[in-house]
Design a protein around this motif. Structure first.
Motif, mmCIF file in Angstrom:
data_model
loop_
_atom_site.group_PDB
_atom_site.id
_atom_site.type_symbol
_atom_site.label_atom_id
_atom_site.label_comp_id
_atom_site.label_asym_id
_atom_site.label_seq_id
_atom_site.Cartn_x
_atom_site.Cartn_y
_atom_site.Cartn_z
ATOM 1 N N PRO A 1 27.752 -6.905 13.569
ATOM 2 C CA PRO A 1 27.391 -6.948 12.148
ATOM 3 C C PRO A 1 27.889 -5.742 11.360
ATOM 4 C CG PRO A 1 25.460 -7.301 13.531
ATOM 5 C CD PRO A 1 26.588 -7.029 14.442
ATOM 6 N N ARG B 1 30.392 -3.746 11.842
ATOM 7 C CA ARG B 1 31.822 -3.710 11.607
ATOM 8 C C ARG B 1 32.228 -4.745 10.564
ATOM 9 N NH1 ARG B 1 36.965 -4.199 15.620
ATOM 10 N NH2 ARG B 1 36.251 -6.323 15.894
ATOM 11 N N ARG B 2 31.640 -5.940 10.657
ATOM 12 C CA ARG B 2 31.972 -6.960 9.654
ATOM 13 C C ARG B 2 31.618 -6.464 8.259
ATOM 14 N NH1 ARG B 2 30.204 -10.401 13.701
ATOM 15 N NH2 ARG B 2 28.127 -10.639 12.841
ATOM 16 N N GLU B 3 30.445 -5.825 8.191
ATOM 17 C CA GLU B 3 30.013 -5.318 6.888
ATOM 18 C C GLU B 3 30.971 -4.245 6.376
ATOM 19 O OE1 GLU B 3 26.342 -3.007 6.698
ATOM 20 O OE2 GLU B 3 25.680 -4.371 5.135
ATOM 21 N N GLU B 4 31.362 -3.336 7.269
ATOM 22 C CA GLU B 4 32.289 -2.285 6.873
ATOM 23 C C GLU B 4 33.546 -2.895 6.282
ATOM 24 O OE1 GLU B 4 32.453 1.276 7.232
ATOM 25 O OE2 GLU B 4 30.288 1.073 7.362
ATOM 26 N N ILE B 5 34.087 -3.931 6.946
ATOM 27 C CA ILE B 5 35.347 -4.511 6.495
ATOM 28 C C ILE B 5 35.174 -5.197 5.145
ATOM 29 C CG2 ILE B 5 37.035 -6.297 7.039
ATOM 30 C CD1 ILE B 5 36.588 -5.505 9.992
ATOM 31 N N ARG B 6 34.047 -5.896 4.997
ATOM 32 C CA ARG B 6 33.813 -6.600 3.740
ATOM 33 C C ARG B 6 33.792 -5.621 2.574
ATOM 34 N NH1 ARG B 6 29.377 -9.155 5.389
ATOM 35 N NH2 ARG B 6 27.956 -8.031 4.022
ATOM 36 N N GLU C 1 40.536 -3.414 9.723
ATOM 37 C CA GLU C 1 39.920 -3.313 11.028
ATOM 38 C C GLU C 1 40.644 -2.286 11.886
ATOM 39 O OE1 GLU C 1 39.247 -6.799 14.198
ATOM 40 O OE2 GLU C 1 39.183 -7.313 12.078
#
Lengths: 406, 269, 349, 294
Positions: free
Chosen positions: B128, B130-135, C13
């Protein structure tokens, strides 16, 4: 870029060099006595001269050819009263089979070493905690344990009380460091005092770094203490007496110092304050120590120092050195000088009963059931700026066994 | 969240605001409103209480009396970080960036209120967090593009020039997705070129992002060009309100500024 | 490091990744494998030295988070470590819990205690707070010395951890507990500081005004930093207690806390690799002084018997002062410069 | 009741000693805004230098005092020059940490010199007991307290009356403004370190007169810091007040609480007081409250 790389390479080389030094060991064949001691912290006043004594005695023996050619090397390490440093220093040598005995002057380090050395039966010299006598293991105390010395003092107090013609129970209090050492003497000593009919007041314990003792002294005064047993390592006793004198308590209360109490040095600092203090000791003090031929010889020929810089704590170390040499001699006799192992030295320690320590302290009392190094103490009193004996060697009662140990 | 204001909405309403330090009155019975998507300028000579007003709106100062309502909610008793969560963002007169972080991280730090993952998930990172960081990274990269900050994206802000740092600060305020933006002298200390750039960015924000703004400024020329409406303060009280053109004609305003004649000249230092 | 010139990141990423290229992955895995075989070929001393290093690193990582990242300088880390060690000791010895349960509990309990320890940060900052943490150190140790449950001045003896009948009673065995925990804690710290919470910490440190305006609750994050930091200290203390098998108040003195701060400064405030540099640098320096001191005493008799203690402290003080004056960003900054120059190689800028 | 009175007076006398150490810290803070831990060491070295001059060089009392003061003045100047001046313009916290590095450095050498022994002035200075309102008190402590009062009045006169003292006050208020009126800020910084080192020397001698030169002596410096914080860092009267409060509090609380909680209260009393004061009055009893401008 090159500049930086070179700098880093230098750092790396230094680190590797350091690592190399860690793993280096003493020359083969000799055996090693490792001394983990505190030369600058709270117990330095005792540990420093003590370590010198051991070092010099071992050098002295080595100069005479060692034990049938086997030399005992002294390795002194300042632990700065810091457990982590002590561990790392010990661990560096833990697998080094040349190390046959370790000396420790710090309660927490000693506790840690119990776990590390138990299995290997490595001989560990410690000052005087009674728990080692209560649970016999591989720890050997220098002299009588704190409890027994305290019990002998109780005997002396009861005599003194009677001599003074006082009635009722004498009120006795302990004034000492707020750590394991400060409480040790009462684990057994308390039971003994009660049995003997002395009234024990609540102990006054202060942290090792305390500079003034007024609060504790005034409270003892208020509680009506007749005798105060002062623990700590000199100059603590000297400082306590300085404050007691300044408060005018020395006339009302008889102060008695534990055996790490004032040496000639402390007395020369505050001769007036210390006047009249009684010292219970298992090693020679005052003129007796200065006149002792062995101590004199070691101090002037091995240490190469003038006698006016002599400190009686030196005698403790020499005594410990005599024990070690005695044990190694015994081991060599039994198994030959090439088979001296930790375990054999340990077994020899248990056979040291009756070893003569040239009058520096009483005869050695190590035996399969006993870890305390002696069973006699001597009482001294500061008189006219000098510390003079007031009794001969006195047998210490067994107070350790009176305590209910866990 | 930020684009739904219609022109007639009452965004911010300040009613009979009083603020004093000891005996000194900083704001005296102040009333004004921000309507719709307007760009409101607050002007006035030095010490008129402009910055104090902003400090009241975002909660640094607690007014002695009066109310501040933001979208109908009273915000004057709230803590600064709560007010920020409601969507009030600001820049400072003296740049107040996170000097140890780079431009990207400064902007990411402003996404704080929109991010949900706490310390535990953050320390695991994968999943979660990492996904948030990318978003949010995407949102921030948009703003970096918008403010033309790409070349300095990974530079520590302490090393940047003054004008760029001012722009980073605007970017950081924008990264919060504010519903009201407070700009405290965004052009102070800039040269002409930088001022023009900044004015362009402010107009772009108003036009493309449709965020209502309050600009505190004492450089009248700039205000004339970009503000929809202006409120003039002097000694903590409002002396004029209206379109920039009306305000400069106002006799009390002229008097206030003439009283400190050199204001116009020194304003660009 | 070893990031060849001309490698660019195509996705966000990838830009965020710590380990970037496949060569990095190989290097990382190989070095980890070699590392984990140290007990098999390294000397006993090296292993025990690495163990104490690793425990110190965990404690200093915690300190880095609260002091380096959140900017709240704390001199209380030794006391917090003591509390962790004691909690673990009490839980295993008096309540019969397993080490594997007691260690995380020690971390959490110490973390919660850290909330009390960090409470002054709500009102004061800077060196006012630093002195307040010194006060917290002394009060904590006083409590440990005087409570019945912590064994008063006698302290507690602690058993070695166990899995089934396998006892971790030597340094080589403890290595396999301490190392994975240290790596895990490092990984967690590294991630924590580069995500939302970490940025909030830095925001509080760098500019508490702006942080508030950006919706960061100062008190919450200051206390959170103390919690995390004390959690690390608690874990480190627990490991230390189980490694040395004893818990004693004199194991954790103010001087230890001062050394930890020193390691942080030498390594570099606000950098996770800096923790490693600082701890290793200072500890190796101290060991060299310790090893050299008997020789020094032989060569310079006028120093007497005591050069180790005195010189160790003095060397530490000198190193600290030199770093504060000449390189306040610490070894980590030097490392960054080195990295940057190697990355640009063969181009010379 | 006499017990209470005795504890109170002993505490008062001890508090005077803490106040003197704090005075040195306050002096440095007043004009440089650096909080110094190094003065714990300066104090210990002052006592050591005095002892050396007195008992090894066998100098007469006054001469020994002068020698100690000069020696420490040079030491203070060195510290300012080598450790403090390069840090001008850096965050104040770095300077604080540097003084702490200086403390550790000094501590190492101090322990090396002392080697676990202790030294005393007892042979040279008056001893015995003096009765004050029916309570017997150690003469050494009364003498030291007298030194404390003299020191504080001397500092008060220095700052009020002399031109140099006024210059220091001006520097404290605003460095740039002071510079513009012709005061050399650097010279002031040097001289404040020299002056404070000399104050620390006097404090050290007064302390060692009562407590001897023993290895924990430098750590009284931490207590001095606490006193300075409790009193308010800029305030000399605050340092005196806080020092006396701390001395009394330590002795009274140790006197009455020790038997209840099992000892060691004297060690923590100062820290508990500090935590309490920091939470209630973060800027100390007589300190200036700073309003941060946004």
């Amino acid at each position: 870029m090159r500049n930086h790389s070179i700098r880093w390479l230098v750092v790396l080389a230094l680190v590797i060099f350091g690592m190399g030094v860690f793993t280096s060991t003493a020359p083969a064949k000799d055996i090693i006595f490792m001394d983990l001691s505190d030369y600058t912290g709270p117990v330095a006043g005792l540990a420093l001269p003590g370590s010198m004594g051991t070092e010099d005695y071992l050098k002295y023996i080595n100069n005479k050819g060692g034990v049938e050619g086997l030399k005992i090397k002294y390795m002194g390490i300042d632990t700065r009263y810091d457990v982590a440093r002590a561990i790392s220093a010990f661990k560096r040598q833990r697998r080094n089979k040349q190390v046959v005995a370790v000396g420790i002057v710090s309660t927490p380090v000693g506790k840690m070493m119990q776990a590390l050395t138990k299995k290997e039966k490595l001989v560990v010299h410690v000052p005087g905690d009674g728990e080692f006598q209560a649970h016999p293991g591989n720890f050997f105390t220098w002299g009588p344990v704190y409890q027994d010395a305290f019990a002998a003092t109780i005997d002396w107090i009861m005599d003194d009380w009677e001599k003074k013609g006082e009635s009722g129970k004498p009120k006795v209090a302990v004034l000492s460091w707020d750590n394991a050492y400060g409480r040790e003497m009462l684990r057994g000593g308390k039971e003994y005092a009660e049995m003997k009919g002395a009234q024990l007041l609540p102990s006054e314990l202060f942290p090792t770094g305390t500079l003034k003792h007024d609060v504790y002294l005034t409270r003892l005064d208020k509680a009506g203490a007749n005798y105060v047993y002062v623990g700590g390592v000199d100059p603590v006793q000297t400082n306590v007496m300085r404050d007691a004198t300044a408060l005018g308590l020395t006339e009302k209360i008889q102060f008695i110092s534990d055996y790490w109490g004032p040496t000639a040095l402390g007395i020369s600092l505050h001769p007036k304050a210390l006047e009249g203090m009684v010292v219970v000791s298992f090693f020679l003090r005052g003129q007796e120590a200065f006149d002792h031929p062995l101590l004199k010889e070691l101090w002037t020929t091995v240490r190469k120092q003038p006698m006016d810089k002599f400190n009686e704590g030196y005698g403790i170390g020499v005594g410990a050195g005599i024990n070690l040499v005695g044990a190694v001699t015994d081991t060599v006799k039994r198994v030959g000088k090439n088979k001296v192992t930790r375990e054999e030295v340990h077994n020899s320690y248990l056979r040291l009963t009756g070893l003569d320590r040239q009058g520096l302290a009483g005869r050695c009392t190590y035996s399969p059931t006993r870890r305390a190094g002696a069973d006699v103490v001597k009482f001294y009193k500061v008189t006219g700026g000098k510390i003079v004996p007031i009794t001969d060697w006195v047998q210490t009662p067994d107070a350790v066994s009176m305590h209910k140990w866990k | 969240m930020n684009t739904s204001n219609s022109a007639a909405d009452k965004i911010l309403e300040v009613k009979s605001l009083n603020l004093s330090f000891g005996g000194l009155k900083a704001l005296d019975d102040l009333d004004f409103q921000v309507m719709g998507r307007e760009l409101l300028a607050i002007i006035g000579p030095n010490g008129a209480g402009k910055t104090s007003l902003l400090n009241c709106i975002n909660g640094f100062y607690r007014p002695q009396s009066g109310t501040i309502q933001f979208h109908g909610k009273a915000i004057h008793p709230l803590q600064p970080h709560t007010i920020a969560k409601l969507g009030v963002s600001r820049t400072f007169q003296n740049i107040e960036l996170y000097t140890g972080l780079n431009v990207l991280e400064n902007l990411m730090a402003a996404r704080h209120i929109h991010m949900k993952r706490g310390a535990f998930l953050g320390s695991i990172f994968f999943g979660p967090a990492r996904r948030e960081e990318i978003r949010h990274r995407e949102v921030v990269e948009d703003i970096i593009d918008f403010l033309e900050l790409e070349p300095v994206r990974k530079q520590v802000v302490g090393t940047l020039s003054y004008g760029v740092r001012k722009r980073v600060e605007l970017g950081r305020a924008l990264a919060m997705d504010p519903r009201l933006l407070l700009l405290d002298e965004p052009m102070a200390g800039m040269n002409l070129e930088e001022k023009e750039d900044m004015a362009r960015f402010i107009l772009d924000v108003a036009e493309l992002r449709k965020i209502p703004m309050i600009i505190v400024e004492h450089d009248m020329d700039v205000i004339m060009d970009i503000a929809d409406r202006a409120v003039v303060l002097d000694f903590g009280s409002k002396i004029a309100e209206g379109s920039p053109a009306e305000v400069v004609e106002n006799s009390r305003v002229i008097q206030a500024y003439l009283g400190e004649e050199d204001e116009f000249e020194t304003s660009s230092q | 490091m070893w990031r060849p010139c001309g490698v660019f990141d195509a996705t966000y990423e990838k830009d965020m990744a710590i380990v970037r290229t496949s060569r990095h992955w190989i290097a990382l895995i190989v070095s980890l494998v070699i590392f984990f075989f140290i007990p098999l070929y390294g000397s006993y001393y090296i292993v025990s030295f690495i163990n104490t290093l690793a425990i110190t690193i965990i404690a200093v990582l915690g300190l880095q988070i609260v002091s380096g990242y959140c900017g709240q300088i704390s001199f209380g880390q030794a006391a917090f470590m003591a509390l962790g060690g004691y909690t673990s000791a009490v839980l295993t010895q008096k309540f019969g819990l397993s080490f594997w349960v007691a260690m995380p509990l020690a971390g959490i309990f110490t973390g919660l205690y850290g909330l009390i320890g960090g409470a002054p940060s709500m009102r004061i900052k800077g060196f006012y707070l630093a002195i307040a943490t010194i006060a917290i150190h002394f009060v904590t140790l006083w409590l440990l010395l005087h409570l019945e449950i912590t064994g008063k001045s006698v302290g507690l003896t602690v058993d070695s951890p166990q899995i089934g009948s396998f006892v971790f009673d030597t340094d080589e065995r403890m290595f396999y507990i301490i190392m994975p925990i240290m790596i895990l804690m490092t990984y967690a710290a590294r991630n924590l500081v580069r995500t939302r919470v970490g940025r909030a910490f830095v925001a509080v440190r760098d500019n508490d005004l702006a942080a508030q305006v950006m919706g960061i609750n100062l008190y919450y994050y200051k206390l959170l930093a103390f919690f995390v930091s004390c959690f690390y200290a608690g874990i480190a203390g627990s490991l230390y207690a189980h490694l040395t098998m004893v818990c004693h108040p004199e194991q954790f003195t103010l001087l230890h806390a001062l050394w930890y701060i020193g390691m942080l400064i030498v390594g570099g405030l606000g950098s996770i690799p800096g923790v490693f540099f600082g701890v290793v640098f200072i500890r190796v320096m101290d060991e060299i002084v310790l090893i050299a001191s008997p020789y020094l005493a032989d060569w310079f008799p006028w120093l007497g018997m005591a050069p180790a203690a005195g010189l160790g402290l003095t060397a530490f003080g000198v190193v600290l002062a030199v770093f504060l004056i000449k390189e306040p960003r610490g070894l980590a900054h030097r490392w960054e410069i080195l990295k940057a120059s190697s990355r640009l190689y063969p181009f010379a800028y | 009741m006499t017990n209470f009175l005795q504890l109170l007076l002993l505490g008062l006398l001890e508090g005077g000693l803490y106040a003197m150490v704090a005075a040195a810290v306050v002096l440095v803070y007043k004009s440089t805004h650096v909080v110094s831990l190094a003065h714990g060491q300066l104090m210990a070295y002052g006592a050591l230098a005095f002892w050396f001059a007195l008992s090894v060089l066998k100098l007469p009392f006054i001469l020994a005092l002068v020698v100690a003061l000069i020696f420490l003045a040079i030491t203070g100047w060195f510290i300012e020059r080598l450790a403090m001046r390069p840090l001008i313009g850096q965050p104040l916290f770095a300077a604080f940490l540097t003084t702490f590095a200086v403390f550790l450095m000094g501590d190492g050498i101090f322990q090396l010199i002392l080697k676990g022994e202790s030294n005393s002035f007892a042979k040279y200075l008056p001893g015995g007991m003096t009765s004050v309102i029916g309570v017997p008190l150690p003469t050494t402590q009364l003498v030291s307290f007298g030194v404390c009062l003299a020191l504080f009045s001397g500092l008060a006169i220095f700052f009020r009356r002399t031109k140099f003292g006024l210059g220091m006050r001006a520097t404290a208020e605003d460095h740039q403004l002071a510079q513009s009126t012709g005061i050399t800020v650097r010279a002031i910084f040097s001289s404040i370190w020299i002056l404070s080192a000399m104050v620390a020397t006097i404090a050290g001698i007064a302390l060692a007169n009562v407590m001897d030169i023993y290895f924990p002596l430098p750590y009284v410096g931490i207590k001095g810091l606490i006193v300075a914080l409790v009193g308010g860092l800029e305030s000399l009267p605050g340092a005196l007040l806080a020092g006396l409060i701390l001395g009394i509090l330590e002795n009274i609380s140790a006197g009455y609480l020790d038997p209840i909680v099992g000892g060691g209260v004297k060690e923590v009393a100062a820290y508990v007081l500090l935590l309490f004061i920091l939470l209630v009055k973060p800027y100390g009893l007589l300190g200036l409250v700073r309003i941060e401008r946004i």
